[in-house]
Write a protein that holds these residues in place. Sequence first.
Motif, short mmCIF file in Angstrom:
data_model
loop_
_atom_site.label_atom_id
_atom_site.label_comp_id
_atom_site.label_asym_id
_atom_site.label_seq_id
_atom_site.Cartn_x
_atom_site.Cartn_y
_atom_site.Cartn_z
N SER A 23 0.85 -1.19 0.00
CA SER A 23 0.00 0.00 0.00
C SER A 23 0.89 1.23 0.00
O SER A 23 1.94 1.25 0.62
CB SER A 23 -0.89 0.04 1.24
OG SER A 23 -1.87 -0.96 1.17
N VAL A 24 0.43 2.26 -0.70
CA VAL A 24 1.14 3.53 -0.73
C VAL A 24 0.20 4.57 -0.13
O VAL A 24 -0.89 4.82 -0.65
CB VAL A 24 1.53 3.92 -2.17
CG1 VAL A 24 2.19 5.28 -2.18
CG2 VAL A 24 2.43 2.87 -2.77
N THR A 26 -0.53 8.35 0.56
CA THR A 26 -0.11 9.66 0.06
C THR A 26 -0.72 10.81 0.85
O THR A 26 -0.16 11.89 0.88
CB THR A 26 -0.45 9.83 -1.43
OG1 THR A 26 -1.86 9.65 -1.60
CG2 THR A 26 0.31 8.82 -2.28
N ASN A 27 -1.88 10.57 1.45
CA ASN A 27 -2.55 11.61 2.22
C ASN A 27 -3.19 10.99 3.45
O ASN A 27 -3.70 9.87 3.39
CB ASN A 27 -3.66 12.29 1.42
CG ASN A 27 -3.13 13.03 0.22
OD1 ASN A 27 -1.95 13.03 -0.03
ND2 ASN A 27 -4.01 13.65 -0.53
N ASP A 64 -0.05 15.73 3.80
CA ASP A 64 0.34 15.29 2.44
C ASP A 64 1.70 14.58 2.54
O ASP A 64 2.68 15.19 2.95
CB ASP A 64 0.44 16.49 1.53
CG ASP A 64 0.70 16.13 0.08
OD1 ASP A 64 0.70 14.92 -0.25
OD2 ASP A 64 0.92 17.05 -0.71
N LEU A 65 1.73 13.31 2.18
CA LEU A 65 2.97 12.53 2.29
C LEU A 65 3.64 12.30 0.94
O LEU A 65 4.60 11.57 0.84
CB LEU A 65 2.67 11.16 2.93
CG LEU A 65 2.07 11.21 4.32
CD1 LEU A 65 1.69 9.81 4.78
CD2 LEU A 65 3.04 11.84 5.30
N LYS A 66 3.14 12.93 -0.12
CA LYS A 66 3.71 12.74 -1.45
C LYS A 66 5.10 13.32 -1.51
O LYS A 66 5.42 14.32 -0.88
CB LYS A 66 2.84 13.42 -2.50
CG LYS A 66 1.47 12.84 -2.61
CD LYS A 66 0.66 13.64 -3.60
CE LYS A 66 -0.79 13.21 -3.58
NZ LYS A 66 -1.62 14.09 -4.38
N GLN A 67 5.94 12.71 -2.32
CA GLN A 67 7.30 13.22 -2.52
C GLN A 67 7.42 13.86 -3.86
O GLN A 67 6.83 13.51 -4.80
CB GLN A 67 8.32 12.10 -2.43
CG GLN A 67 8.41 11.55 -1.06
CD GLN A 67 9.53 10.51 -0.94
OE1 GLN A 67 10.15 10.16 -1.92
NE2 GLN A 67 9.75 10.02 0.24
#
Length: 67
Positions: A23-24, A26-27, A64-67
């Motif tokens: 699982s990824v 992202t938010n 927000d955990l996006k890179q």
Amino acid sequence: MARTAATTNTATVLYTVPASTTSVVTNIVVANTAASAATFTMAINSIALFTTVSIAANSTVAIDLKQ
């Protein structure tokens, strides 16, 4: 992923990745529906991301955990 309420003062697993999958995240959205301010602590795989973070009454925090 999860739309459940966490328990008070107890670590609660809100989502478990099914076997043989990835699982990824992202938010993340944290909501405080109480009439008074509260705090939250968040960890992934026992690694603390946020520790005792204040959240105002009747408010949300978007992370927000996006890179």
